[in-house]
Design an enzyme around this catalytic site. Structure first.
Site, PDB file in Angstrom:
ATOM      1  N   THR A  10     -10.209  -6.948   7.290  1.00 30.40           N
ATOM      2  CA  THR A  10      -9.043  -6.326   8.098  1.00 30.40           C
ATOM      3  C   THR A  10      -8.283  -5.047   7.878  1.00 30.40           C
ATOM      4  O   THR A  10      -8.090  -4.343   8.438  1.00 30.40           O
ATOM      5  CB  THR A  10      -7.918  -7.598   7.944  1.00 30.40           C
ATOM      6  OG1 THR A  10      -8.516  -8.729   8.127  1.00 30.40           O
ATOM      7  CG2 THR A  10      -6.933  -7.477   9.178  1.00 30.40           C
ATOM      8  N   LYS A  92      -5.327  -5.552  -6.652  1.00 26.50           N
ATOM      9  CA  LYS A  92      -4.255  -5.516  -7.636  1.00 26.50           C
ATOM     10  C   LYS A  92      -4.999  -6.480  -8.735  1.00 26.50           C
ATOM     11  O   LYS A  92      -4.550  -6.175  -9.986  1.00 26.50           O
ATOM     12  CB  LYS A  92      -3.080  -6.382  -7.128  1.00 26.50           C
ATOM     13  CG  LYS A  92      -3.234  -7.611  -6.198  1.00 26.50           C
ATOM     14  CD  LYS A  92      -2.275  -8.004  -5.501  1.00 26.50           C
ATOM     15  CE  LYS A  92      -2.462  -9.018  -4.426  1.00 26.50           C
ATOM     16  NZ  LYS A  92      -3.208  -8.423  -3.025  1.00 26.50           N
ATOM     17  N   GLU A 116      -1.737   2.939  -4.749  1.00 27.95           N
ATOM     18  CA  GLU A 116      -0.530   2.826  -3.900  1.00 27.95           C
ATOM     19  C   GLU A 116      -0.353   1.289  -3.380  1.00 27.95           C
ATOM     20  O   GLU A 116       0.673   0.570  -3.306  1.00 27.95           O
ATOM     21  CB  GLU A 116      -0.311   3.669  -2.807  1.00 27.95           C
ATOM     22  CG  GLU A 116       1.084   3.549  -2.126  1.00 27.95           C
ATOM     23  CD  GLU A 116       2.436   3.931  -2.992  1.00 27.95           C
ATOM     24  OE1 GLU A 116       2.543   4.945  -3.543  1.00 27.95           O
ATOM     25  OE2 GLU A 116       3.006   2.989  -3.387  1.00 27.95           O
ATOM     26  N   GLY A 121       2.388  -3.432  -1.202  1.00 30.47           N
ATOM     27  CA  GLY A 121       1.872  -3.250  -0.021  1.00 30.47           C
ATOM     28  C   GLY A 121       2.099  -1.868   0.856  1.00 30.47           C
ATOM     29  O   GLY A 121       1.697  -1.069   0.168  1.00 30.47           O
ATOM     30  N   ILE A 123       5.067  -0.321   1.118  1.00 28.20           N
ATOM     31  CA  ILE A 123       6.034   0.340   0.426  1.00 28.20           C
ATOM     32  C   ILE A 123       5.657   1.486  -0.574  1.00 28.20           C
ATOM     33  O   ILE A 123       4.679   0.990  -1.428  1.00 28.20           O
ATOM     34  CB  ILE A 123       6.835  -0.678  -0.177  1.00 28.20           C
ATOM     35  CG1 ILE A 123       7.447  -1.853   0.457  1.00 28.20           C
ATOM     36  CG2 ILE A 123       8.320   0.023  -0.705  1.00 28.20           C
ATOM     37  CD1 ILE A 123       8.364  -2.902  -0.325  1.00 28.20           C
ATOM     38  N   GLU A 177      -3.230 -16.973   2.699  1.00 31.70           N
ATOM     39  CA  GLU A 177      -4.679 -17.318   2.697  1.00 31.70           C
ATOM     40  C   GLU A 177      -5.063 -18.841   2.758  1.00 31.70           C
ATOM     41  O   GLU A 177      -4.219 -19.633   2.594  1.00 31.70           O
ATOM     42  CB  GLU A 177      -5.292 -16.796   1.658  1.00 31.70           C
ATOM     43  CG  GLU A 177      -5.042 -15.070   1.561  1.00 31.70           C
ATOM     44  CD  GLU A 177      -5.447 -14.525   0.176  1.00 31.70           C
ATOM     45  OE1 GLU A 177      -6.467 -14.934  -0.303  1.00 31.70           O
ATOM     46  OE2 GLU A 177      -4.875 -13.453  -0.256  1.00 31.70           O
ATOM     47  N   ASP A 188      -0.237 -13.841  -8.103  1.00 28.78           N
ATOM     48  CA  ASP A 188      -0.241 -12.576  -7.312  1.00 28.78           C
ATOM     49  C   ASP A 188       0.626 -11.493  -7.765  1.00 28.78           C
ATOM     50  O   ASP A 188       0.613 -10.345  -7.911  1.00 28.78           O
ATOM     51  CB  ASP A 188      -0.467 -13.067  -5.882  1.00 28.78           C
ATOM     52  CG  ASP A 188      -0.286 -11.690  -5.137  1.00 28.78           C
ATOM     53  OD1 ASP A 188      -1.241 -10.834  -4.798  1.00 28.78           O
ATOM     54  OD2 ASP A 188       0.853 -11.303  -4.747  1.00 28.78           O
ATOM     55  N   LYS A 192       1.038  -7.713  -9.867  1.00 30.05           N
ATOM     56  CA  LYS A 192       1.673  -6.630  -9.132  1.00 30.05           C
ATOM     57  C   LYS A 192       2.717  -6.193 -10.091  1.00 30.05           C
ATOM     58  O   LYS A 192       2.885  -4.831 -10.500  1.00 30.05           O
ATOM     59  CB  LYS A 192       2.217  -6.954  -7.932  1.00 30.05           C
ATOM     60  CG  LYS A 192       1.236  -7.068  -6.796  1.00 30.05           C
ATOM     61  CD  LYS A 192       1.925  -7.934  -5.626  1.00 30.05           C
ATOM     62  CE  LYS A 192       0.960  -7.914  -4.235  1.00 30.05           C
ATOM     63  NZ  LYS A 192       1.596  -8.808  -3.233  1.00 30.05           N
ATOM     64  N   GLY A 290      -0.206  -6.797   5.409  1.00 28.83           N
ATOM     65  CA  GLY A 290      -0.496  -6.912   6.734  1.00 28.83           C
ATOM     66  C   GLY A 290      -1.535  -5.808   6.403  1.00 28.83           C
ATOM     67  O   GLY A 290      -1.427  -4.781   5.815  1.00 28.83           O
TER      68      GLY A 290
END
Lengths: 362, 362
Positions: A10, A92, A116, A121, A123, A177, A188, A192, A290
Site C-alpha cells: 500500500t 519504526k 520522517e 505518519g 505529520i 492490522e 507501536d 515511535k 494511511g
C-alpha cells in the site's frame, strides 16, 4: 536521480504515484522495485526479487524502504548506506532499534538517512523537531502516536461501541492490522516515542526499557465514568529528561481534561506536543497512518535529499538511562474488578498492577 | 558569519540572546546593531544609527530586521538583498505587501529571504508549508493567527470579563499593544493569512482585497448565547483557491463546535489547519507572539541559512484575484440590536452589515 524502491504494498504504491507526480525538474525515476515474484504482473521488468540487485546497483543514488518487519529492512538499510546510497524509511521497528548506527553510517558514507514517516505518519514532526532543536532544547514530549487505538477509543466513546465492535470496525475501515497486538499493547507507540525521544534528547533508548500498558482493558463502563469525571481517555506517550540525563518515559492510557488540545484529537489522527526551552507548547496534529499521508512524508524526505536539505548534524548518541519516576508526577485513576474506582496520588506499581484497569490523569 | 541586527526592542534583544547561545560551530557574531541613539548605553560601539552603516558593510553576510513599521524596514530589506545579504524578517506588514519582490531579489542576488516569524509567530508553519508544497497541494487554510484577540475572547469566556476589561488585561500582560486597532479589526490577521495564502497558492494577493470584520462588537450576552448553542467564538481567517484560480479569503469572528480542534486553542496561542491534496488536516499549534517564541522562529531561519537549507524555489508569482463567494459556503449567526438572534444560511452582505454583530458558523 535514480531511486530504488523496496516494497510495493500500500505505501510503496503511494510512494510510486507521488514520485511520478513530482515536478519534472527534479528528474527522478524508479528503475527498480524489490518485492515478491507475485508482483511481476504489476511491475514488469522493474521487479527485482534479490535485494542486492538494488543494493549493489551503482546507478541508484537513493532508496525508499517500505517493506515492514525487521531483518530484511535492516540488511537493506545497512547495505545501501555502506554503498553511499541515501535511505528513506518508514520502518519504526528498525529505526527505533538502530537509529544511531544508521545516522553514523550516513555520515561516514556521505549520504542521508531520513525517517520522517517512522513516527507521526503524515505529520512532519521529525524534520520540525530536528530544525527546532538547533535553537530550542526540548523539555518534554507528550503524544498520541497510534491511529488504530485512537480510532477505537473514539468510536467506543462516540458510537457507544464495545471494545470488540470498535476493533472490528477499525479492521474493516483499514485502521487496524489483522494482528493488532503491537498497537493495542502500546508497542507501536513505544517505538515511535523512542525515535522522537532519541532525537529530542540526543541519546539512545532501548525499547525494552520503555514501560507500556495497553488499552485492551477499556470498556464502556470505564469510559462512561471517565466522561462523567470530565475527561477524555487517550493512549498517550510521555517523555522528558531530568538533570541526571535520565529519560522519564511511559506509554499508558491517559485521562485528559475535555478542554485540553488532545481531547479533540479523534479517530486516526495523531498529535505531538513539545515543551521547549525557548518555544513552549508547540503542537502538531495530523493523520498518523494511511498510504498517502505516509507516502507524502516519504516523498518530502526525498525532496529534501534532492534539494540537499536532508542533514542531521548529530551523531554518536549517548546511551540514555530510563528512570521510571515519571509515574510519580501524576495522579492515577484506578478501576477495580468490582466496579469501584478512585483517582489518587502516589500510587504504587503494585496497586496499578492489581487493578482491572488504570489510567494516568493529567 | 557576521550578522547585522536592525532593531533592539523586545524581539531584537531575544534574537541577540539566542544567537549568543547558538552552537559555537556556527561561528556567528553580531558586530552591528541599528537602533536609535538612546540605545547607546546598552549597545556601546555596536550601535549604528544609520541603516546604510549595515546595508553597505561588505563584511556583513546576513541581517535580521525587527524594526516594525513599513518604510524603513522596506528600505532595509531591499537594500540588503540588492547587496547580496540574506534577510530574515518578522515584519508581516512589509512581507504581505512585497513578498514577490523580496523573493525575486533574493534569487537575483543569490541570497536568501526568510520570514518564518511573520505569520504564526513561534509556530514553524512557513517552512513546513514550503516543504510540504513540494508534494502536497494545499486546498484550504483555516487559522487563528492573532494572539491578542484570542486572549481577549478566552478571558471574556473563562473569567466572565467584559470586552473592555479583557482588553485591559491583555495590555497589562503584554498581549496587546497600546493601540490595538490592527489586532481588533483583523488587519493583523489579514496580513498573516495573505502571507500564508501567497505561499500556498503561489500568487500575490492585495491586503486591500481581503474582507475582514473585527471583534469589537462582542459582549458577554453574545458569548453566552454562542456557548449555549454549543460553540466557541474564535477570530478565524479562511482561505481557499477555486478552479478559476481565484482566492476565496475572509477574516471574521467564527463559531466553532466545542469538539473542533480550534475550540481548545486558548489565550495567546495560534493554530493553522491545512487541507491538502495528499495530506489532509494537518494542524500546527503554538505561541503566536512573544519575544522568545518569535526570536526562536527568526534564529531557526538563521540556522537554515547557515546550513544552506533556506531555499524557496518559486518566483514570479501570479496576481491572484480575490472572490468573495467564500461567505456562501457557511451559515451565519446574526445578532440584532434588540438582542434577538438567528443562525441562517445564504445571508446577504446587507443583512450582515445591518446586524449588531455577526459570526460565521462552521
Amino acid at each position: 536521480m535514480k531511486l530504488g524502491l523496496f516494497g510495493y504494498g500500500t505505501i510503496g504504491r503511494g510512494v510510486y504515484t507521488l514520485v511520478e507526480g513530482l515536478d519534472k525538474s527534479y528528474n527522478v525515476s524508479i528503475p527498480k522495485v524489490f518485492d515478491l515474484p507475485i508482483k511481476k504482473e504489476q511491475l514488469g521488468d522493474k521487479l527485482v526479487t534479490d535485494i542486492y540487485d538494488i543494493i549493489n546497483d551503482k546507478d541508484i543514488d537513493c532508496v525508499v524502504e517500505v517493506l515492514g518487519g525487521h531483518d530484511v529492512p535492516y540488511e537493506v538499510i545497512i547495505g545501501c548506506l555502506k554503498n553511499g546510497k541515501s535511505v528513506i524509511t518508514a520502518n519504526k521497528e528498525v529505526v527505533s532499534n538502530h537509529l544511531e548506527e544508521f545516522i553514523n553510517l550516513a555520515h561516514e558514507n556521505n549520504c542521508s538517512f531520513c525517517f520522517e514517516a517512522s513516527a507521526g505518519g503524515g505529520i512532519p514532526v521529525i524534520r520540525t523537531l530536528i530544525d527546532n532543536l538547533k535553537v530550542n532544547d526540548v523539555n518534554d514530549i507528550f503524544a498520541i502516536l497510534n491511529g488504530t487505538t485512537n480510532y477505537i477509543l473514539t468510536r467506543m466513546d462516540e458510537d457507544n461501541l464495545s471494545f470488540e465492535d470498535a476493533l472490528f470496525l477499525a479492521k474493516k475501515n483499514g485502521f487496524a492490522e489483522a494482528n493488532p497486538t503491537a498497537d493495542l499493547e502500546g508497542l507501536d507507540i513505544v517505538r515511535k516515542i523512542n525515535i522522537l525521544s532519541s532525537l529530542a534528547f540526543k541519546g539512545n533508548i532501548s525499547n525494552d526499557d520503555i514501560y507500556h500498558y495497553g488499552i485492551t482493558g477499556v470498556n464502556k463502563e470505564i469510559l462512561d465514568i471517565i466522561k462523567k469525571e470530565g475527561y477524555a481517555l487517550k493512549f498517550v506517550a510521555s517523555s522528558m529528561k531530568n538533570e541526571e540525563n535520565e529519560v522519564l518515559i511511559r506509554v499508558e492510557p491517559t485521562m485528559v481534561p475535555l478542554n485540553h488540545p488532545f481531547a479533540s484529537v479523534k479517530n486516526e489522527f495523531n498529535a505531538v506536543l513539545f515543551t521547549g526551552s525557548t518555544n513552549s507548547d508547540l503542537m502538531f496534529y495530523g493523520k498518523g497512518a494511511g498510504s498517502i499521508p505516509t507516502a507524502t512524508a516519504i516523498v518530502s524526505d526525498l525532496v529534501s535529499i534532492l534539494e540537499n536539505r536532508a542533514y542531521i548534524n548529530y551523531k554518536n548518541l549517548n546511551q540514555l538511562k530510563v528512570n521510571h519516576d515519571l509515574k510519580n508526577l501524576y495522579k492515577y485513576f484506578i478501576f477495580q474488578e468490582d466496579g469501584k474506582y478512585e483517582i489518587k496520588e502516589e500510587v504504587s506499581d503494585k496497586e496499578l498492577m492489581a487493578s482491572k484497569f488504570y489510567a494516568r490523569v493529567i
